[in-house]
Scaffold this active site. Structure first.
Site, PDB file in Angstrom:
ATOM      1  N   TRP A 190      66.978  -1.992  38.118  1.00 35.08           N
ATOM      2  CA  TRP A 190      67.647  -0.812  38.398  1.00 35.08           C
ATOM      3  C   TRP A 190      67.110  -0.099  39.763  1.00 35.08           C
ATOM      4  O   TRP A 190      65.881   0.393  39.417  1.00 35.08           O
ATOM      5  CB  TRP A 190      67.662   0.126  36.955  1.00 35.08           C
ATOM      6  CG  TRP A 190      67.758   1.641  37.374  1.00 35.08           C
ATOM      7  CD1 TRP A 190      67.069   2.840  37.675  1.00 35.08           C
ATOM      8  CD2 TRP A 190      69.058   1.999  37.198  1.00 35.08           C
ATOM      9  NE1 TRP A 190      67.683   3.905  37.781  1.00 35.08           N
ATOM     10  CE2 TRP A 190      69.146   3.617  37.531  1.00 35.08           C
ATOM     11  CE3 TRP A 190      70.208   1.695  36.813  1.00 35.08           C
ATOM     12  CZ2 TRP A 190      70.130   4.719  37.229  1.00 35.08           C
ATOM     13  CZ3 TRP A 190      71.452   2.627  36.720  1.00 35.08           C
ATOM     14  CH2 TRP A 190      71.461   3.976  37.161  1.00 35.08           C
TER      15      TRP A 190
ATOM     16  N   GLU B 174      82.460  18.124  23.564  1.00 36.68           N
ATOM     17  CA  GLU B 174      82.536  16.588  24.197  1.00 36.68           C
ATOM     18  C   GLU B 174      82.404  15.544  23.364  1.00 36.68           C
ATOM     19  O   GLU B 174      83.321  14.664  23.014  1.00 36.68           O
ATOM     20  CB  GLU B 174      81.702  16.588  25.411  1.00 36.68           C
ATOM     21  CG  GLU B 174      81.842  15.116  26.311  1.00 36.68           C
ATOM     22  CD  GLU B 174      80.801  14.978  27.059  1.00 36.68           C
ATOM     23  OE1 GLU B 174      79.719  15.874  27.205  1.00 36.68           O
ATOM     24  OE2 GLU B 174      80.651  14.093  28.003  1.00 36.68           O
TER      25      GLU B 174
ATOM     26  N   HIS C  58      85.138  42.597  25.565  1.00 35.62           N
ATOM     27  CA  HIS C  58      86.116  42.609  26.516  1.00 35.62           C
ATOM     28  C   HIS C  58      87.145  41.559  26.128  1.00 35.62           C
ATOM     29  O   HIS C  58      88.301  41.491  26.996  1.00 35.62           O
ATOM     30  CB  HIS C  58      85.604  42.424  27.945  1.00 35.62           C
ATOM     31  CG  HIS C  58      84.666  43.298  28.318  1.00 35.62           C
ATOM     32  ND1 HIS C  58      84.979  44.709  28.892  1.00 35.62           N
ATOM     33  CD2 HIS C  58      83.413  43.313  28.518  1.00 35.62           C
ATOM     34  CE1 HIS C  58      84.007  45.465  29.117  1.00 35.62           C
ATOM     35  NE2 HIS C  58      82.846  44.520  29.106  1.00 35.62           N
TER      36      HIS C  58
ATOM     37  N   CYS D 228      64.606  -1.060  34.279  1.00 43.61           N
ATOM     38  CA  CYS D 228      64.543  -2.471  34.724  1.00 43.61           C
ATOM     39  C   CYS D 228      64.029  -2.984  33.339  1.00 43.61           C
ATOM     40  O   CYS D 228      63.640  -2.600  32.426  1.00 43.61           O
ATOM     41  CB  CYS D 228      63.280  -2.532  35.676  1.00 43.61           C
ATOM     42  SG  CYS D 228      63.756  -1.671  37.282  1.00 43.61           S
TER      43      CYS D 228
ATOM     44  N   LYS E  46      82.276   7.494  31.638  1.00 38.20           N
ATOM     45  CA  LYS E  46      80.997   7.919  32.046  1.00 38.20           C
ATOM     46  C   LYS E  46      81.015   8.374  33.489  1.00 38.20           C
ATOM     47  O   LYS E  46      80.353   9.312  33.825  1.00 38.20           O
ATOM     48  CB  LYS E  46      79.942   6.512  31.936  1.00 38.20           C
ATOM     49  CG  LYS E  46      78.462   7.133  32.334  1.00 38.20           C
ATOM     50  CD  LYS E  46      77.810   8.140  31.373  1.00 38.20           C
ATOM     51  CE  LYS E  46      76.380   8.654  32.123  1.00 38.20           C
ATOM     52  NZ  LYS E  46      76.147   9.767  31.417  1.00 38.20           N
TER      53      LYS E  46
ATOM     54  N   LYS F  60      78.526  20.165  25.623  1.00 38.40           N
ATOM     55  CA  LYS F  60      78.029  18.977  24.906  1.00 38.40           C
ATOM     56  C   LYS F  60      78.772  18.917  23.452  1.00 38.40           C
ATOM     57  O   LYS F  60      79.236  17.987  23.138  1.00 38.40           O
ATOM     58  CB  LYS F  60      76.785  19.162  24.820  1.00 38.40           C
ATOM     59  CG  LYS F  60      75.739  17.839  24.777  1.00 38.40           C
ATOM     60  CD  LYS F  60      75.340  17.512  26.245  1.00 38.40           C
ATOM     61  CE  LYS F  60      76.525  17.353  26.831  1.00 38.40           C
ATOM     62  NZ  LYS F  60      75.982  17.077  28.123  1.00 38.40           N
TER      63      LYS F  60
ATOM     64  N   GLU G 188      76.375  24.802  29.118  1.00 37.84           N
ATOM     65  CA  GLU G 188      76.098  23.291  28.949  1.00 37.84           C
ATOM     66  C   GLU G 188      75.983  23.094  27.322  1.00 37.84           C
ATOM     67  O   GLU G 188      76.673  22.145  26.790  1.00 37.84           O
ATOM     68  CB  GLU G 188      74.856  23.146  29.416  1.00 37.84           C
ATOM     69  CG  GLU G 188      74.308  21.549  29.134  1.00 37.84           C
ATOM     70  CD  GLU G 188      75.286  20.569  29.644  1.00 37.84           C
ATOM     71  OE1 GLU G 188      76.223  20.788  30.183  1.00 37.84           O
ATOM     72  OE2 GLU G 188      75.163  19.386  29.284  1.00 37.84           O
TER      73      GLU G 188
ATOM     74  N   ARG H 101      69.722  -1.546  28.974  1.00 38.43           N
ATOM     75  CA  ARG H 101      68.832  -0.470  29.614  1.00 38.43           C
ATOM     76  C   ARG H 101      69.630  -0.073  30.928  1.00 38.43           C
ATOM     77  O   ARG H 101      68.932   0.673  31.642  1.00 38.43           O
ATOM     78  CB  ARG H 101      67.385  -1.110  29.984  1.00 38.43           C
ATOM     79  CG  ARG H 101      66.639  -1.726  28.835  1.00 38.43           C
ATOM     80  CD  ARG H 101      65.458  -2.526  29.169  1.00 38.43           C
ATOM     81  NE  ARG H 101      64.635  -1.971  29.834  1.00 38.43           N
ATOM     82  CZ  ARG H 101      63.402  -1.712  29.295  1.00 38.43           C
ATOM     83  NH1 ARG H 101      63.234  -1.961  28.134  1.00 38.43           N
ATOM     84  NH2 ARG H 101      62.243  -1.079  30.001  1.00 38.43           N
TER      85      ARG H 101
ATOM     86  N   ASN I 289      58.341  -3.352  36.482  1.00 38.03           N
ATOM     87  CA  ASN I 289      58.958  -2.181  36.111  1.00 38.03           C
ATOM     88  C   ASN I 289      57.921  -1.126  36.212  1.00 38.03           C
ATOM     89  O   ASN I 289      56.943  -1.065  36.135  1.00 38.03           O
ATOM     90  CB  ASN I 289      59.323  -2.522  34.567  1.00 38.03           C
ATOM     91  CG  ASN I 289      60.107  -1.361  33.949  1.00 38.03           C
ATOM     92  OD1 ASN I 289      60.578  -0.553  34.835  1.00 38.03           O
ATOM     93  ND2 ASN I 289      60.211  -1.307  32.621  1.00 38.03           N
ATOM     94  N   GLY I 290      58.637  -0.158  37.031  1.00 43.27           N
ATOM     95  CA  GLY I 290      57.927   0.992  37.160  1.00 43.27           C
ATOM     96  C   GLY I 290      57.871   1.471  38.684  1.00 43.27           C
ATOM     97  O   GLY I 290      58.806   1.122  39.319  1.00 43.27           O
TER      98      GLY I 290
HETATM   99  O1  M6R Z   1      78.025  11.490  37.351  1.00 43.61           O
HETATM  100  P1  M6R Z   1      78.285  12.732  37.375  1.00 43.61           P
HETATM  101  O2  M6R Z   1      76.942  13.678  37.277  1.00 43.61           O
HETATM  102  O3  M6R Z   1      78.868  13.395  38.831  1.00 43.61           O
HETATM  103  O4  M6R Z   1      79.238  13.356  36.460  1.00 43.61           O
HETATM  104  C1  M6R Z   1      79.734  14.539  36.342  1.00 43.61           C
HETATM  105  C2  M6R Z   1      80.528  14.687  34.923  1.00 43.61           C
HETATM  106  O5  M6R Z   1      81.494  14.025  34.814  1.00 43.61           O
HETATM  107  C3  M6R Z   1      79.379  14.689  33.603  1.00 43.61           C
HETATM  108  O6  M6R Z   1      78.322  15.529  33.809  1.00 43.61           O
HETATM  109  C4  M6R Z   1      80.315  15.165  32.512  1.00 43.61           C
HETATM  110  O7  M6R Z   1      80.565  16.189  32.342  1.00 43.61           O
HETATM  111  C5  M6R Z   1      79.325  14.663  31.412  1.00 43.61           C
HETATM  112  N1  M6R Z   1      80.140  13.685  30.503  1.00 43.61           N
HETATM  113  C6  M6R Z   1      79.119  15.702  30.240  1.00 43.61           C
HETATM  114  O8  M6R Z   1      78.231  15.153  29.412  1.00 43.61           O
END
Ligand code: M6R
Length: 607
Positions: free
Chosen positions: A78, A491, A507, A6, A602, A488, A484, A31, A102-103
């Protein structure tokens, strides 16, 4: 506690207040928001309000039709309490006043009942309207506006930054702060309020930052600040930001900003579900009885959310003795488990719109399973369609690489696992309190301690940034984290990277370890230190550059990132922070587009 969601803007004394508000709302767009609105005095002194869901541009025309104004407040929302609708957009209020907030007002349900009992009715589902009508009530019982605001805030539990205008006092804005940032911009013949400096840089750089408990009365000429009834002074500050940096709250990238928001995001997500240091999901309208009835849990998600599910699986099995498996949502429909009404499917999604996760949710419902969504975006498709929804309160996540969302998702499922363990009779109250304390108090502080040592992680990134390949290894929960960390890194830095269960190296994968290949080894579980040490020796003796992330205090002679002292049950949170920072700095050093990596979106709304 600070949670960036927000945006608030306000202006008094500037003849172009309408433009200032619209401009400020646009500046606050970074934001993240889903609705916008303003309350302004027109040139006859009448208080007018315009709001709607959608972009700032949707309300612009109607706002400009007011023609002129020199006092008003504005807001980008938001959604947290209530769906994305015009009614839920801010400002909220009565004939006598309008507020923007906001909050989160945590005791809104209790206050709403009190107000309803004395005849108030509500137009929205928001916690903010409760605060507004409570202020309306106290305004009628008080001799001054300041007294009414003082009485109101005494009743509010939670976090709030408020901007307030009263219909019978044109030319005055009141501002209140508790645990949610709010600043007062000092202009010439005009003053301003805003949730951050971004919205004000065009008009002024001098400002006061309100502190918890401050109530300010602001006119074009004067700024009075009170705390616990006493008039006080705050230090004048100066912002020397350039505007583009400010849009990211002063951080060079959204990703870094969001990593730094993780501790507060975790606190905010858990805080509304903890009473007396015990998990309490009563406000979520969750049928907790399901945890006694079900025999299995399937966690379904994509990407980072799926990796948070791996943490969830380990906690549900450890605390609630519930067999759990993690399914990749995009594969779920082609090989669905034999679901029945004895099963619970948990769908995790930051956006709540990921097409594969949504399809898996629909299929699970058709097959008769109960469904629970863990979602960050209020009113999103997954949230709407699941039988139950638990919202994470991470605030908007803008960088494509998911960071704070992972932290809140894994923390929230852990809290749920503690509750499920209690309901299923495997955890008593005293152990539950220990677990909650570790998760809610210790883990966010441990992330903060890691953030303070970001430079150490930057040095590790230097070891990685020129490599073509990298490997992440770990055992148990460290393997889940390795997955993870590897995602990251690849990506956002475009380094080819793989995660392996450390015991699998021999293996096959170990053939890929050659001189100078970076191996990021995770060892946060003491019972597995020795086994991990052998795996690390294996790769080191083949020339790997080892970066060891561990809670082990022994010296091994490798580059090491030592985790802060914390229970192993929640060390996944600081480890995740290290991995996020490692990927971030590597990406920056390689000159990549950190926030918008190539080929990625995203929210993946196609299958
Ligand atoms: O919006 P979501 O959490 O469902 O998105 C899932 C994935 O597309 C998302 O976590 C993606 O792997 C990220 N870009 C990784 O950083």
């Amino acid at each position: 506690m600070v949670l960036y969601m927000c945006g608030i803007i306000g202006c008094v004394g500037n003849e172009n207040t309408l433009e200032v508000l619209l401009d400020g709302l646009t500046a606050l767009e970074y934001r993240g928001y889903d609705s916008a609105g303003v309350a302004v005095f027109d040139n006859t002194g009448k208080l007018r309000m315009v709001k709607d869901f959608g972009r700032v541009s949707k309300i612009t025309q109607e706002v400009l039709e007011i023609k002129s104004s020199s006092c008003g407040i504005g807001h980008t929302r938001w959604a947290t309490h209530g769906a994305v609708t015009k009614e839920n957009s801010h400002p909220h209020g009565s004939e006598g006043l309008q507020i923007v907030h906001n909050g989160i007002i945590e005791n809104h349900a209790h206050l709403k009942k009190e107000l309803t009992d004395i005849g108030y009715s509500f137009k929205s589902e928001t916690d903010t309207e409760v605060a507004a009508l409570l202020l309306d009530y106290y305004s009628k019982q008080s001799e001054s506006k300041l007294e009414a605001i003082g009485k109101t805030v005494k009743r509010l539990v939670g976090s709030y930054a408020l901007g307030i205008v009263f219909a019978d006092e044109p030319g005055v804005i009141y501002a209140v702060r508790k645990d949610s940032p709010l600043i007062i911009g000092i202009g010439e013949g005009a003053n301003y309020i805003a949730s951050d400096m971004t919205a004000l840089l065009k008009y002024t750089r001098e400002h006061y930052s309100l502190e918890n408990g401050d109530i300010a009365r602001i006119t074009a000429q004067d700024i009075e600040i009170y705390n616990t009834g006493e008039r006080i002074t705050r230090k004048k500050l100066y912002a020397d930001w350039d505007r583009s940096a400010a849009e990211k709250g002063g951080y060079p990238h959204f990703m870094l900003k969001e990593i730094y928001e993780s501790p507060d995001a975790v606190r905010s997500t858990l805080r509304v579900r903890i009473v007396d240091m015990l998990p309490d999901f009563s406000a979520d309208e969750l049928d907790e009885g399901i945890f006694e009835r079900i025999s299995r849990v399937y966690i379904v998600a994509c990407g980072t959310a799926m990796h948070a599910g791996l943490i969830g699986k380990s906690r549900l099995e450890a605390y609630a003795k519930l067999p759990a498996s993690v399914e990749i949502a995009s594969e779920f429909r082609y090989n669905p488990p034999m679901l029945s009404s004895d099963d619970l499917v948990i769908v995790i999604s930051q956006s709540g719109e990921t097409a594969d996760s949504l399809a898996a949710l629909r299929l699970s419902k058709q097959m008769g399973a109960k469904t629970l969504a863990v979602v960050n975006v209020v009113g999103s498709s997954i949230a709407k369609e699941a039988d139950f929804v638990l919202y994470t309160y991470a605030g908007p996540e803008i960088a494509v690489a998911s960071t704070k969302a992972y932290s809140v998702q894994s923390a929230l499922i852990t809290l749920l696992a503690v509750r499920a363990g209690m309901l299923r009779g495997f955890i008593d109250e005293s152990f539950a309190k220990t677990l909650v304390c570790e998760l809610y108090i210790d883990a966010p502080s441990a992330i903060e301690k890691m953030l303070e040592r970001a430079d150490e992680i930057k040095e590790c990134a230097e070891m990685l940034c020129e490599s073509d390949d990298a490997f992440f290894i770990g055992r148990g929960i460290d393997y889940a984290l390795a997955c993870e960390g590897s995602l990251k890194l690849k990506e956002i830095s475009y380094i080819h990277s793989e995660a392996y269960a450390a015991g699998e190296l021999k293996h096959g994968t170990i053939s890929l370890i050659t001189e100078g290949v970076p191996v990021i080894a995770l060892a946060s579980v003491s019972a597995l230190y020795d086994k991990m040490e052998s795996n690390i020796r294996e790769v080191a003796s083949r020339g790997a550059k080892v970066i060891l992330i561990t809670s082990d205090t022994r010296e091994y002679g490798y580059t090491m990132v030592r985790l802060p002292e914390i229970s192993e049950r929640v060390s996944f949170l600081p480890v995740a922070c290290v991995l996020q920072l490692l990927a971030y700095y590597t990406s920056v050093m390689r000159g990549c587009d950190v926030d918008k990596p190539r080929n990625l979106a995203k929210s993946v709304t196609v299958e």
